[in-house]
Design a protein around this motif. Structure first.
Motif, PDB file in Angstrom:
ATOM      1  N   ARG A  67      34.649  68.289 -45.352  1.00  0.00           N
ATOM      2  CA  ARG A  67      34.541  69.598 -44.683  1.00  0.00           C
ATOM      3  C   ARG A  67      33.109  70.111 -44.758  1.00  0.00           C
ATOM      4  NH1 ARG A  67      40.263  72.567 -46.330  1.00  0.00           N
ATOM      5  NH2 ARG A  67      41.525  70.998 -45.297  1.00  0.00           N
TER       6      ARG A  67
ATOM      7  N   GLU B 121      35.885  76.702 -60.138  1.00  0.00           N
ATOM      8  CA  GLU B 121      36.091  76.970 -61.568  1.00  0.00           C
ATOM      9  C   GLU B 121      34.832  76.630 -62.381  1.00  0.00           C
ATOM     10  OE1 GLU B 121      38.166  75.623 -59.487  1.00  0.00           O
ATOM     11  OE2 GLU B 121      40.253  75.972 -60.009  1.00  0.00           O
TER      12      GLU B 121
ATOM     13  N   PRO C 146      40.663  81.851 -48.023  1.00  0.00           N
ATOM     14  CA  PRO C 146      41.087  80.917 -49.070  1.00  0.00           C
ATOM     15  C   PRO C 146      42.597  80.688 -48.980  1.00  0.00           C
ATOM     16  CG  PRO C 146      40.867  83.113 -49.968  1.00  0.00           C
ATOM     17  CD  PRO C 146      40.394  83.205 -48.540  1.00  0.00           C
TER      18      PRO C 146
ATOM     19  N   TYR D 161      39.696  78.133 -40.230  1.00  0.00           N
ATOM     20  CA  TYR D 161      41.052  78.560 -40.587  1.00  0.00           C
ATOM     21  C   TYR D 161      41.426  79.879 -39.932  1.00  0.00           C
ATOM     22  CZ  TYR D 161      42.518  74.816 -43.571  1.00  0.00           C
ATOM     23  OH  TYR D 161      42.929  73.587 -44.013  1.00  0.00           O
TER      24      TYR D 161
HETATM   25  C1  LIG Z   1      42.171  77.302 -46.313  1.00  0.00           C
HETATM   26  S1  LIG Z   1      40.662  76.445 -46.504  1.00  0.00           S
HETATM   27  C2  LIG Z   1      39.482  77.605 -45.821  1.00  0.00           C
HETATM   28  C3  LIG Z   1      38.209  76.925 -45.411  1.00  0.00           C
HETATM   29  C4  LIG Z   1      37.214  77.838 -44.660  1.00  0.00           C
HETATM   30  N1  LIG Z   1      36.734  78.934 -45.473  1.00  0.00           N
HETATM   31  C5  LIG Z   1      37.816  78.360 -43.382  1.00  0.00           C
HETATM   32  O1  LIG Z   1      38.115  79.576 -43.319  1.00  0.00           O
HETATM   33  O2  LIG Z   1      37.969  77.585 -42.447  1.00  0.00           O
HETATM   34  C6  LIG Z   1      40.398  76.606 -48.241  1.00  0.00           C
HETATM   35  C7  LIG Z   1      39.257  75.773 -48.774  1.00  0.00           C
HETATM   36  O3  LIG Z   1      39.122  76.039 -50.151  1.00  0.00           O
HETATM   37  C8  LIG Z   1      38.754  74.853 -50.817  1.00  0.00           C
HETATM   38  N2  LIG Z   1      39.145  75.031 -52.221  1.00  0.00           N
HETATM   39  C9  LIG Z   1      40.367  75.436 -52.667  1.00  0.00           C
HETATM   40  N3  LIG Z   1      40.349  75.558 -53.995  1.00  0.00           N
HETATM   41  C10 LIG Z   1      39.093  75.225 -54.401  1.00  0.00           C
HETATM   42  C11 LIG Z   1      38.458  75.170 -55.669  1.00  0.00           C
HETATM   43  N4  LIG Z   1      39.116  75.481 -56.773  1.00  0.00           N
HETATM   44  N5  LIG Z   1      37.170  74.784 -55.713  1.00  0.00           N
HETATM   45  C12 LIG Z   1      36.508  74.449 -54.589  1.00  0.00           C
HETATM   46  N6  LIG Z   1      37.048  74.504 -53.351  1.00  0.00           N
HETATM   47  C13 LIG Z   1      38.326  74.889 -53.266  1.00  0.00           C
HETATM   48  C14 LIG Z   1      39.499  73.764 -50.082  1.00  0.00           C
HETATM   49  O4  LIG Z   1      38.885  72.511 -50.259  1.00  0.00           O
HETATM   50  C15 LIG Z   1      39.438  74.266 -48.632  1.00  0.00           C
HETATM   51  O5  LIG Z   1      38.346  73.730 -47.931  1.00  0.00           O
END
Ligand SMILES: C[S@@+](CC[C@H](N)C(=O)[O-])C[C@H]1O[C@@H](n2cnc3c(N)ncnc32)[C@H](O)[C@@H]1O
Length: 231
Positions: free
Chosen positions: A88, A112, A131, A211
């Motif tokens: 991504r 984290e 998120p 998203y």
């Molecule tokens: C629902 S997607 C949203 C992506 C983007 N912000 C959008 O609106 O299109 C959530 C993103 O959070 C990332 N993610 C979730 N938990 C994470 C974490 N603990 N550390 C790093 N990335 C995280 C996932 O890999 C994913 O790309």
């Protein structure tokens, strides 16, 4: 649409001078261009960006729409998109190259672990864009505005540092408002349950993420909360 597979994208990420990755949770090491190990904690501005401008993170950035668009809009600030998924990040990282943006970078790691890579007070603001809402109450501690995550942000944000949440989840919106009101170190600055219902109060809110456009929650209504987490 690119036909590159994930492995090709991971290989390309290693060639980009504005992408940094942490491959092992046990080892707080950052790998930069061509696999070079770098230590940027407390040095992002001086050593990577070459300026002392404010630094703003986009957490859960996915393809990094906010990182790229804000970097274009605000050349006097630095932006770093943070996500664990390299394929991504690759999308935004390519755009940063194509647009020759010097004030944008990407960090592939788990949120984290933020304080391994940023020093105390090194970060000015945090954007959290669409998120995962973790709809079940039993998973609420995994929400990126839970008290657990706010403590992590406090470790790197400057005093009074601002957090922006953009979401289409009513559950995450309500949850975040509750977290803010029950934490005396938080101060709500602005909230809207339907940002597009009238003229935007903040120009940055027009930026659409992948998203947001997908409208996964089905609500089709984007919400926004701006709050300070220290003061
Ligand atoms: C629902 S997607 C949203 C992506 C983007 N912000 C959008 O609106 O299109 C959530 C993103 O959070 C990332 N993610 C979730 N938990 C994470 C974490 N603990 N550390 C790093 N990335 C995280 C996932 O890999 C994913 O790309």
């Amino acid at each position: 649409m690119s036909t590159r597979n994930k492995l090709q994208k991971f290989a390309e990420l290693l060639e980009l001078p504005h992408v940094f990755e942490n491959f092992s949770y046990e080892n707080p090491e950052l790998v930069g261009q061509y696999g070079k190990v770098v230590d940027l904690k407390s040095r992002w501005k001086n050593e990577h960006f070459g300026n002392l401008n404010p630094m703003i993170l986009e957490l859960a950035c996915g393809r990094g729409e906010y990182t790229v668009a804000l970097a274009e809009q605000y050349p006097d600030s630095n932006f770093i998109g943070v996500d664990i998924k390299g394929a991504r990040i690759w999308q935004g990282a390519r755009q940063v190259s194509d647009k020759n943006l010097r004030n944008a970078a990407f960090l592939r790691t788990k949120i984290e672990l933020l304080d391994r890579f940023f020093a105390s007070e090194e970060v000015d603001e945090i954007w959290i864009t669409f998120p995962d809402p973790f709809l079940k109450d039993s998973k609420s501690t995994r929400r990126l505005t839970s008290p657990f995550f706010l403590e992590i942000y406090r470790k790197v944000l400057k005093p009074g540092g601002i957090v922006h949440l953009k979401t289409d989840s009513p559950i995450l919106f309500d949850f975040t408002m509750e977290v803010i009101s029950s934490d005396e170190r938080c101060r709500l600055i602005y909230s809207s349950e339907d940002i597009y219902a009238r003229a935007l109060d903040f120009e940055e809110l027009h930026i659409q993420t992948y998203y947001e456009a997908k409208n996964i929650s089905g609500s089709g209504v984007s919400k926004y909360i701006r709050f300070a987490i220290n003061g």
